[in-house]
Design an enzyme around this catalytic site. Structure first.
Site, PDB file in Angstrom:
ATOM      1  N   VAL B  16     -68.530   7.454 -48.762  1.00  0.00           N
ATOM      2  CA  VAL B  16     -69.706   6.542 -48.166  1.00  0.00           C
ATOM      3  C   VAL B  16     -70.166   8.345 -47.058  1.00  0.00           C
ATOM      4  CG1 VAL B  16     -68.840   3.995 -47.650  1.00  0.00           C
ATOM      5  CG2 VAL B  16     -68.193   5.867 -45.807  1.00  0.00           C
ATOM      6  N   CYS B  17     -71.431   7.256 -46.436  1.00  0.00           N
ATOM      7  CA  CYS B  17     -72.099   8.244 -45.645  1.00  0.00           C
ATOM      8  C   CYS B  17     -71.447   8.997 -44.967  1.00  0.00           C
ATOM      9  CB  CYS B  17     -73.440   8.362 -45.231  1.00  0.00           C
ATOM     10  SG  CYS B  17     -73.448   6.986 -43.716  1.00  0.00           S
ATOM     11  N   PRO B  18     -70.894  10.275 -44.283  1.00  0.00           N
ATOM     12  CA  PRO B  18     -72.462  11.405 -45.058  1.00  0.00           C
ATOM     13  C   PRO B  18     -71.159  12.187 -46.931  1.00  0.00           C
ATOM     14  CG  PRO B  18     -71.799  13.008 -43.524  1.00  0.00           C
ATOM     15  CD  PRO B  18     -70.558  11.229 -43.672  1.00  0.00           C
ATOM     16  N   ALA B  19     -70.615  11.489 -47.068  1.00  0.00           N
ATOM     17  CA  ALA B  19     -69.684  11.959 -48.349  1.00  0.00           C
ATOM     18  C   ALA B  19     -69.995  12.310 -49.248  1.00  0.00           C
ATOM     19  CB  ALA B  19     -67.996  11.168 -48.610  1.00  0.00           C
ATOM     20  N   ASP B  43     -73.246   4.619 -53.247  1.00  0.00           N
ATOM     21  CA  ASP B  43     -72.999   4.385 -51.020  1.00  0.00           C
ATOM     22  C   ASP B  43     -74.883   3.919 -50.992  1.00  0.00           C
ATOM     23  OD1 ASP B  43     -73.311   4.431 -48.614  1.00  0.00           O
ATOM     24  OD2 ASP B  43     -73.780   5.937 -48.176  1.00  0.00           O
TER      25      ASP B  43
END
Lengths: 407, 79
Positions: B16-19, B43
């Site tokens: 999930v963000c920002p990954a 995501d």
């Protein structure tokens, strides 16, 4: 001895949707708990007094927005006002069409109500007076929500919107006065002129604007929430120009548009808040516009890899949004909160739905690491400066911790 | 016929963000201009954030498509 203040003073930079209650609104609310506690539907002296106070609140709101008192309805929330506007107008105009034209950056309440009403077909049964058993049934086909896109600054494509409004079968058009997440103002004058010539009513969501800027007269229905201008929660405003056709899309009630009515003390506090906001609007605009200019300049200059979005000029005075590359929005909000700053965010990880802000998405700007600022009236310059001093360090620390510095 | 190559695949599915953007940025680091990278993501924010990241970094999105299984595949050319 140097004493570290363990509890830094709170700095509220998140007034969008619900600003801190204005002191005059608080006083009015408390006084009205004594004066206007009764049910305004009752015929006794206490009920009549509550009714008088409630009508006075509507009158005061009407005066600020340039409407007649009987054009003002009070709702239990901004969301309820928007839902009712979309539902009742599309129902009232079902013979003209069932499409609803919206911008991509309207509030979720508008987008969802437009989807909800457009998607269902309506059946109109007419029982003729002569033969009570004979019914002519007309089924109006389901329509569509027509969504018009925005540019990188969040401004709707006015020509595309006007063209969509001119198509046959449009029941209602909805365009916000300005966007509450990014501050960009919308071309409501141009759109209203096109809607008027097409005979389509225009709903203007002025939730982010009312009490902060002049909302003008380019609307057929105007909606707002009292929390946005320093009133209490639990009061929405819907102003409907005489002549706009609407039909209640709900069971009958004495309060035709908003069944059950609203809290009288809250309505009075809302009206007092709006009057107060209206009275110092120009001063509050100047003060906060300068602070947002300062924020915009310093955030862009002092935080590396930041996307500062929204129109820098044609905007609300108090709103600014920016996104920090590689930073987790939830971690950023939490870290700022720990330092005493209350800010909002449009990042997916800060929403329960795990969806990023549809406004940022429609603009095509970075959605993670997002900070949304809406300055309440009276925000002190030194608080904004302190925020600008602290922000770069907070972002750098989060990037270091995540191992993304220099990426 | 020749389908445009997608270059190296960066698998950010399930993140999930920002990954996803972080993983993509790590893969992009030090690559010569013209290198193609394709990021796979689930995501919902990635659909907006990959092009926004590319714009901020001077890269170009050459293709963006939604696979049958709902996975987003965005191909970026390093600028």
């Amino acid at each position: 001895m140097h004493v570290v203040d363990a509890n830094p003073p709170r700095v509220i930079l998140d007034a969008g949707g619900q600003a801190p209650l204005l002191p005059v609104a608080r006083e009015a609310f408390i006084a009205a708990l004594d004066e206007g506690w009764a049910d305004p539907r009752r015929l006794h002296a206490e009920g009549r007094r509550a009714r008088l106070l409630l009508d006075g609140a509507r009158e005061a709101i009407a005066a600020v927005v340039g409407a007649r008192t009987d054009e003002v309805d009070l709702a239990p929330s901004h969301t309820a006002a928007l839902h009712a506007a979309v539902r009742d107008v599309t129902r009232g105009r079902r013979r003209s069409g069932s499409d609803v034209v919206v911008s991509a950056v309207e509030r979720a309440a508008v987008l969802n109500a437009a989807q909800f009403t457009a998607a269902r077909s309506t059946t109109v049964q007419v029982t003729t007076a002569q033969v009570a058993t004979a019914q002519s049934t007309t089924t109006h086909p389901a329509g569509s929500r027509v969504t018009v896109g925005v540019d990188r600054s969040g401004r709707v494509d006015a020509d595309a919107f006007c063209q969509a409004v001119r198509q046959p079968g449009v029941a209602l058009a909805a365009l916000q006065h300005a966007n509450g997440e990014v501050g960009t103002r919308q071309p409501v004058e141009q759109v209203h002129a096109a809607a008027r010539s097409a005979g389509v009513p225009l709903l203007v969501d002025a939730g982010a604007s009312l009490g902060h800027v002049d909302v003008g007269q380019s609307w057929d229905l105007l909606a707002a929430g009292a929390g946005d201008f320093g009133g209490p929660s639990g009061i929405g405003v819907l102003v409907t120009r005489t002549g706009v056709r609407r039909s209640p899309d709900r069971p009958e009630d004495e309060d035709r548009w908003f069944p059950g009515g609203v809290s009288v003390p809250a309505a009075i506090a809302a009206a007092v808040a709006l009057q107060s906001a209206h009275a110092d609007r120009e001063q509050a605009d100047r003060d906060r516009r300068a602070l947002v200019d300062l924020l915009r300049r310093r955030v862009a200059a002092e935080v590396p890899d930041v996307d500062v979005v929204g129109d820098p000029e044609d905007r609300l005075p108090h709103v600014l949004t920016f996104s920090c590359l590689y930073v987790d929005g939830e971690a950023l909000v939490t870290a700022l909160d720990a330092r005493g700053y209350a800010v909002g965010s449009g990042s997916a990880c800060t929403s329960s739905a795990l969806e990023p802000s549809h406004v940022l998405a429609a603009m095509g700007v970075l959605t993670h690491g997002n900070v949304r600022i809406a300055l309440p009236r009276g925000t002190a310059r030194h608080d904004v400066e302190r925020f600008c001093d602290d922000l770069p360090g907070v972002v750098a620390e989060l990037r270091d911790r995540a191992g993304v510095t220099g990426l | 016929m020749s389908e445009q190559p997608d270059g190296e695949v960066v698998d950010a599915r399930g993140l999930v963000c920002p990954a996803p953007i972080v993983r993509l940025a790590r893969a992009a680091r030090g690559r010569p201009a013209g290198t193609l990278l394709t990021v796979l993501a689930t995501d919902p924010a990635a659909e907006v954030d990959v092009p926004a990241w590319a714009r901020m970094r001077g890269h170009t999105v050459v293709r963006s498509r939604r696979e049958d299984d709902g996975v987003l595949a965005v191909t970026v050319q390093i600028g």
